[in-house]
Design a protein around this motif. Structure first.
Motif, PDB file in Angstrom:
ATOM      1  N   HIS A 119       6.557   1.004   1.491  1.00 16.46           N
ATOM      2  CA  HIS A 119       4.867   0.730   1.212  1.00 16.46           C
ATOM      3  C   HIS A 119       4.636  -0.031   2.680  1.00 16.46           C
ATOM      4  O   HIS A 119       5.602  -0.637   3.605  1.00 16.46           O
ATOM      5  CB  HIS A 119       4.424  -0.034   0.573  1.00 16.46           C
ATOM      6  CG  HIS A 119       4.274   0.562  -1.605  1.00 16.46           C
ATOM      7  ND1 HIS A 119       6.266   0.121  -1.772  1.00 16.46           N
ATOM      8  CD2 HIS A 119       3.369   0.600  -2.753  1.00 16.46           C
ATOM      9  CE1 HIS A 119       6.230   0.505  -3.450  1.00 16.46           C
ATOM     10  NE2 HIS A 119       4.517   1.236  -2.541  1.00 16.46           N
ATOM     11  N   SER A 126       0.714  -0.976  -0.325  1.00 19.46           N
ATOM     12  CA  SER A 126      -0.039  -0.279   0.106  1.00 19.46           C
ATOM     13  C   SER A 126       0.872   1.572  -0.452  1.00 19.46           C
ATOM     14  O   SER A 126       1.824   1.319   1.148  1.00 19.46           O
ATOM     15  CB  SER A 126      -0.973   0.162   1.128  1.00 19.46           C
ATOM     16  OG  SER A 126      -1.558   1.058   1.053  1.00 19.46           O
ATOM     17  N   ASP A 151      -6.302   3.610   9.576  1.00 24.02           N
ATOM     18  CA  ASP A 151      -5.501   2.610   8.260  1.00 24.02           C
ATOM     19  C   ASP A 151      -5.216   1.460   8.308  1.00 24.02           C
ATOM     20  O   ASP A 151      -5.750   0.412   7.419  1.00 24.02           O
ATOM     21  CB  ASP A 151      -4.499   3.835   7.054  1.00 24.02           C
ATOM     22  CG  ASP A 151      -4.245   5.049   7.031  1.00 24.02           C
ATOM     23  OD1 ASP A 151      -5.563   5.439   6.373  1.00 24.02           O
ATOM     24  OD2 ASP A 151      -3.611   5.407   6.604  1.00 24.02           O
ATOM     25  N   ASN A 165      -7.095  -0.807  -0.225  1.00 25.81           N
ATOM     26  CA  ASN A 165      -5.554   0.344   0.961  1.00 25.81           C
ATOM     27  C   ASN A 165      -4.469   0.727  -0.198  1.00 25.81           C
ATOM     28  O   ASN A 165      -3.725   0.953   0.035  1.00 25.81           O
ATOM     29  CB  ASN A 165      -4.816  -1.257   1.317  1.00 25.81           C
ATOM     30  CG  ASN A 165      -5.717  -1.514   2.679  1.00 25.81           C
ATOM     31  OD1 ASN A 165      -6.237  -1.264   3.012  1.00 25.81           O
ATOM     32  ND2 ASN A 165      -5.587  -3.164   2.613  1.00 25.81           N
ATOM     33  N   GLU A 166      -5.284   1.429  -1.606  1.00 27.85           N
ATOM     34  CA  GLU A 166      -4.572   1.575  -2.363  1.00 27.85           C
ATOM     35  C   GLU A 166      -3.132   1.593  -2.768  1.00 27.85           C
ATOM     36  O   GLU A 166      -2.260   1.842  -2.182  1.00 27.85           O
ATOM     37  CB  GLU A 166      -4.366   3.168  -1.584  1.00 27.85           C
ATOM     38  CG  GLU A 166      -5.379   3.644  -1.773  1.00 27.85           C
ATOM     39  CD  GLU A 166      -5.558   5.247  -1.224  1.00 27.85           C
ATOM     40  OE1 GLU A 166      -5.167   6.649  -2.452  1.00 27.85           O
ATOM     41  OE2 GLU A 166      -5.963   6.128   0.066  1.00 27.85           O
ATOM     42  N   CYS A 167      -3.400   0.157  -3.181  1.00 27.32           N
ATOM     43  CA  CYS A 167      -2.412  -0.474  -3.562  1.00 27.32           C
ATOM     44  C   CYS A 167      -1.020   0.133  -4.743  1.00 27.32           C
ATOM     45  O   CYS A 167      -1.963  -0.338  -5.993  1.00 27.32           O
ATOM     46  CB  CYS A 167      -2.188  -2.166  -2.975  1.00 27.32           C
ATOM     47  SG  CYS A 167      -2.903  -2.550  -1.754  1.00 27.32           S
ATOM     48  N   ALA A 200      -7.804  -1.870   6.963  1.00 32.29           N
ATOM     49  CA  ALA A 200      -6.986  -3.470   6.748  1.00 32.29           C
ATOM     50  C   ALA A 200      -7.510  -4.476   7.014  1.00 32.29           C
ATOM     51  O   ALA A 200      -7.638  -5.115   6.511  1.00 32.29           O
ATOM     52  CB  ALA A 200      -5.150  -2.729   6.382  1.00 32.29           C
TER      53      ALA A 200
END
Length: 291
Positions: A121, A11, A20, A148-150, A24
């Motif tokens: 990350h 992420s 955050d 999670n905007e990976c 997750a």
């Protein structure tokens, strides 16, 4: 089928912000109840009981007995922080495990490093020891990569025949667990995984339309600048049809461009030659989110 299966997502978030990390964790618990953690901790041994109804327990107290702040004071690392400067709790890396028939283990790993230019990350990963929940694992990989905007995610395993390759490209530095770090991705992609999520950094580098034309069993856009690739229909294929899967890995790598993937004849000791990042292999520019 008894086969170690690894799932990992990288992420752009640090996961240091409690909201955050807990987001997750909540997603994983909701989508993979079969592998609900039983024990957790911030380091071994993992003895704390995991309660999905009280996820706030995963965040260490910022102050007070047992907190990291108090431990640092005890060993003389920091002075006692005045209350007005206390910024509240920060998330720490959380490791977890599950015993029994549906054994599993994993972790929600916060960013390494303080400066964005050289840091990593946030990493979300788990290892299971069966393939019967393939569809659920794939659904979680897709949803987790989006939520999670990976930049990168995968689902794969390391049967005996794959170990020499995984150790050569550093997907498995010890044992048979597959694990990718940002440090390696700044130098090359280790391999084409059985299931891969390519996030914005890689979609911009390879090109969306080009990725979607990859000769894979499945190539689909699952979000803005996020594409899912799957090499064959069944996860068991990585062992039962090893040669076919290896051929599929190669076909997709050739399509995307071998210059982005590990090649032993071009590889170097990246820990000693960090200056080679982007000079030998084609790599993306990662845009990590600040804390």
């Amino acid at each position: 089928m008894a086969l170690n299966v690894d799932l990992q997502m990288l992420s752009v978030r640090s996961l240091r912000r409690p909201e955050d990390l807990l987001s997750a964790v909540s997603l994983q618990c909701g989508m993979l109840p079969e592998y609900l953690p039983q024990k957790f901790g911030w380091s071994e041994p993992l003895k704390l009981s995991f309660d999905p109804k009280h996820l706030e327990k995963l965040i260490p107290s910022a102050r007070g007995p047992g907190s990291l702040h108090e431990a640092a004071i005890t060993v003389g690392v920091v002075k006692r922080m005045p209350p007005e400067r206390d910024q509240g709790a920060r998330a720490q890396t959380v490791w977890w495990k599950r015993a029994g028939k549906q054994q599993a283990r994993g972790g929600w790993v916060t960013r390494w490093g303080k400066e964005l230019a050289g840091s990593t990350h946030g990493s979300i990963g788990l290892t299971v020891f069966e393939t019967r929940y393939q569809d659920k694992l794939i659904a979680y990989l897709k949803a987790g990569a989006m939520s999670n905007e990976c930049d990168f995610g995968f689902l794969d395993g390391c049967p005996e025949a794959y170990k020499p390759y995984a150790r050569s490209n550093e997907l498995a530095t010890a044992g048979s667990r597959l694990f990718v770090t940002t440090h390696i991705l700044r130098h090359w992609l280790p391999d084409m995984m059985w299931a891969t999520v390519l996030g914005p950094a890689y979609v911009r580098m390879f090109g969306k339309e080009h990725i979607l034309k990859a000769p894979a069993y499945l190539a689909e856009e699952i979000g803005h600048e996020v594409i899912y690739l799957q090499l064959t229909p069944r996860l068991e294929d990585i062992d039962e049809r090893f040669d076919d899967v290896m051929a599929a890995r190669q076909r997709v790598k050739l399509h995307l461009g071998m210059d982005a993937f590990f090649q032993p004849e071009l590889a170097y000791e990246w820990r000693e030659h960090r200056e080679n990042a982007g000079r030998v292999f084609r790599v993306p520019e990662f845009v990590l989110m600040p804390d």
